[in-house]
Design a protein around this motif. Sequence first.
Motif, PDB file in Angstrom:
ATOM      1  N   LYS A  21       0.831  -1.297   0.069  1.00 28.45           N
ATOM      2  CA  LYS A  21      -0.040  -0.147   0.266  1.00 28.45           C
ATOM      3  C   LYS A  21       0.945   1.311  -0.138  1.00 28.45           C
ATOM      4  O   LYS A  21       0.517   2.162  -0.593  1.00 28.45           O
ATOM      5  CB  LYS A  21      -0.905  -0.051   1.197  1.00 28.45           C
ATOM      6  CG  LYS A  21      -1.703   1.248   1.345  1.00 28.45           C
ATOM      7  CD  LYS A  21      -2.630   0.910   2.763  1.00 28.45           C
ATOM      8  CE  LYS A  21      -3.608   2.039   2.969  1.00 28.45           C
ATOM      9  NZ  LYS A  21      -4.314   1.697   4.072  1.00 28.45           N
ATOM     10  N   GLU A  51      -4.597   7.970   5.532  1.00 25.69           N
ATOM     11  CA  GLU A  51      -5.044   6.582   5.796  1.00 25.69           C
ATOM     12  C   GLU A  51      -4.993   6.322   7.349  1.00 25.69           C
ATOM     13  O   GLU A  51      -5.551   5.241   7.558  1.00 25.69           O
ATOM     14  CB  GLU A  51      -3.958   5.763   5.076  1.00 25.69           C
ATOM     15  CG  GLU A  51      -4.072   5.956   3.445  1.00 25.69           C
ATOM     16  CD  GLU A  51      -5.369   5.199   3.093  1.00 25.69           C
ATOM     17  OE1 GLU A  51      -5.662   4.020   3.653  1.00 25.69           O
ATOM     18  OE2 GLU A  51      -6.170   5.670   2.093  1.00 25.69           O
ATOM     19  N   THR A  56      -9.208   3.892   3.270  1.00 31.95           N
ATOM     20  CA  THR A  56      -9.832   4.480   1.810  1.00 31.95           C
ATOM     21  C   THR A  56     -10.185   3.467   0.888  1.00 31.95           C
ATOM     22  O   THR A  56     -10.481   3.918  -0.402  1.00 31.95           O
ATOM     23  CB  THR A  56      -9.248   5.718   1.336  1.00 31.95           C
ATOM     24  OG1 THR A  56      -7.841   5.459   0.883  1.00 31.95           O
ATOM     25  CG2 THR A  56      -9.008   6.882   2.442  1.00 31.95           C
ATOM     26  N   GLY A  57      -9.759   2.305   1.097  1.00 28.15           N
ATOM     27  CA  GLY A  57     -10.231   1.187   0.163  1.00 28.15           C
ATOM     28  C   GLY A  57     -11.644   0.715   0.401  1.00 28.15           C
ATOM     29  O   GLY A  57     -12.111   0.439   1.503  1.00 28.15           O
ATOM     30  N   VAL A  58     -12.619   1.280  -0.426  1.00 27.14           N
ATOM     31  CA  VAL A  58     -13.973   1.477  -0.237  1.00 27.14           C
ATOM     32  C   VAL A  58     -14.699  -0.201  -0.719  1.00 27.14           C
ATOM     33  O   VAL A  58     -15.827  -0.358  -0.403  1.00 27.14           O
ATOM     34  CB  VAL A  58     -14.587   2.673  -1.161  1.00 27.14           C
ATOM     35  CG1 VAL A  58     -14.213   3.591  -0.669  1.00 27.14           C
ATOM     36  CG2 VAL A  58     -14.309   2.126  -2.430  1.00 27.14           C
ATOM     37  N   GLY A  59     -13.780  -1.120  -1.347  1.00 29.28           N
ATOM     38  CA  GLY A  59     -14.575  -2.338  -1.494  1.00 29.28           C
ATOM     39  C   GLY A  59     -14.439  -2.437  -3.060  1.00 29.28           C
ATOM     40  O   GLY A  59     -14.485  -1.594  -3.870  1.00 29.28           O
ATOM     41  N   ALA A  63     -10.050   1.729  -4.283  1.00 31.86           N
ATOM     42  CA  ALA A  63      -9.370   2.506  -3.313  1.00 31.86           C
ATOM     43  C   ALA A  63      -9.765   4.267  -3.825  1.00 31.86           C
ATOM     44  O   ALA A  63      -9.463   4.378  -4.825  1.00 31.86           O
ATOM     45  CB  ALA A  63      -8.116   2.360  -2.986  1.00 31.86           C
ATOM     46  N   PHE A  88      -4.820  -3.316   0.621  1.00 36.49           N
ATOM     47  CA  PHE A  88      -5.214  -1.881   0.747  1.00 36.49           C
ATOM     48  C   PHE A  88      -5.951  -1.799   2.181  1.00 36.49           C
ATOM     49  O   PHE A  88      -6.437  -0.501   2.234  1.00 36.49           O
ATOM     50  CB  PHE A  88      -5.851  -1.219  -0.231  1.00 36.49           C
ATOM     51  CG  PHE A  88      -5.576   0.279  -0.585  1.00 36.49           C
ATOM     52  CD1 PHE A  88      -4.269   0.751  -0.970  1.00 36.49           C
ATOM     53  CD2 PHE A  88      -6.335   1.402   0.230  1.00 36.49           C
ATOM     54  CE1 PHE A  88      -4.033   2.024  -1.522  1.00 36.49           C
ATOM     55  CE2 PHE A  88      -5.857   2.548   0.129  1.00 36.49           C
ATOM     56  CZ  PHE A  88      -4.887   2.991  -0.793  1.00 36.49           C
ATOM     57  N   SER A  90      -8.937  -2.677   2.800  1.00 37.50           N
ATOM     58  CA  SER A  90     -10.146  -2.495   2.183  1.00 37.50           C
ATOM     59  C   SER A  90     -11.164  -2.820   3.291  1.00 37.50           C
ATOM     60  O   SER A  90     -10.979  -3.925   4.029  1.00 37.50           O
ATOM     61  CB  SER A  90     -10.402  -2.774   0.961  1.00 37.50           C
ATOM     62  OG  SER A  90      -9.802  -2.188   0.050  1.00 37.50           O
ATOM     63  N   VAL A  96      -7.025  -4.280  -3.829  1.00 38.60           N
ATOM     64  CA  VAL A  96      -7.361  -3.207  -4.803  1.00 38.60           C
ATOM     65  C   VAL A  96      -6.426  -3.185  -6.195  1.00 38.60           C
ATOM     66  O   VAL A  96      -5.382  -3.360  -6.091  1.00 38.60           O
ATOM     67  CB  VAL A  96      -7.007  -1.844  -4.090  1.00 38.60           C
ATOM     68  CG1 VAL A  96      -6.925  -0.653  -5.117  1.00 38.60           C
ATOM     69  CG2 VAL A  96      -7.994  -1.668  -2.911  1.00 38.60           C
TER      70      VAL A  96
END
Length: 154
Positions: A21, A51, A56-59, A63, A88, A90, A96
Amino acid sequence: MKLSQILKPDAIKVISSASSKKRLLQDVGDLAHSAYHLDQEHVVEALLERESLGPTGVGHGVALPHARLAGIDEVSGIFLRLEKPVDFDSVDRQPVDIVFALFAPEEAGVEHLKALALVSRTLRDSLLCKKLRANADAATLHAILISEQDMKAA
């Protein structure tokens, strides 16, 4: 606000692999420097600081790292597609392979949030992400991102 206003064609890159990351965020910083003349070290520090507040990995392999920076006067974006996904942290624990980083002026409250919402809405579209994952040319990726939003606005 449109993606074409915040994402320059030369702010898009396909990366064959990132080992971590942190390395990925350094790649974001490198591209922010070459595309927008931002200080690479300052960009990476700001992203790492953000971070630390929460990943900030939203799925779904996406990211959205973002940070406010001193010395810039408009919201700017960086798009990376990774050929090899990277962990990441997530929310869904999936690696990611699509990264859309945003940088906003320190005092840009609403504009920063609007840009983040726009990018989030855009990348929530699974068909769009499938198209992005199927292409390795930066100009094509830019066209996909820009035209997709234009079609939805029409």
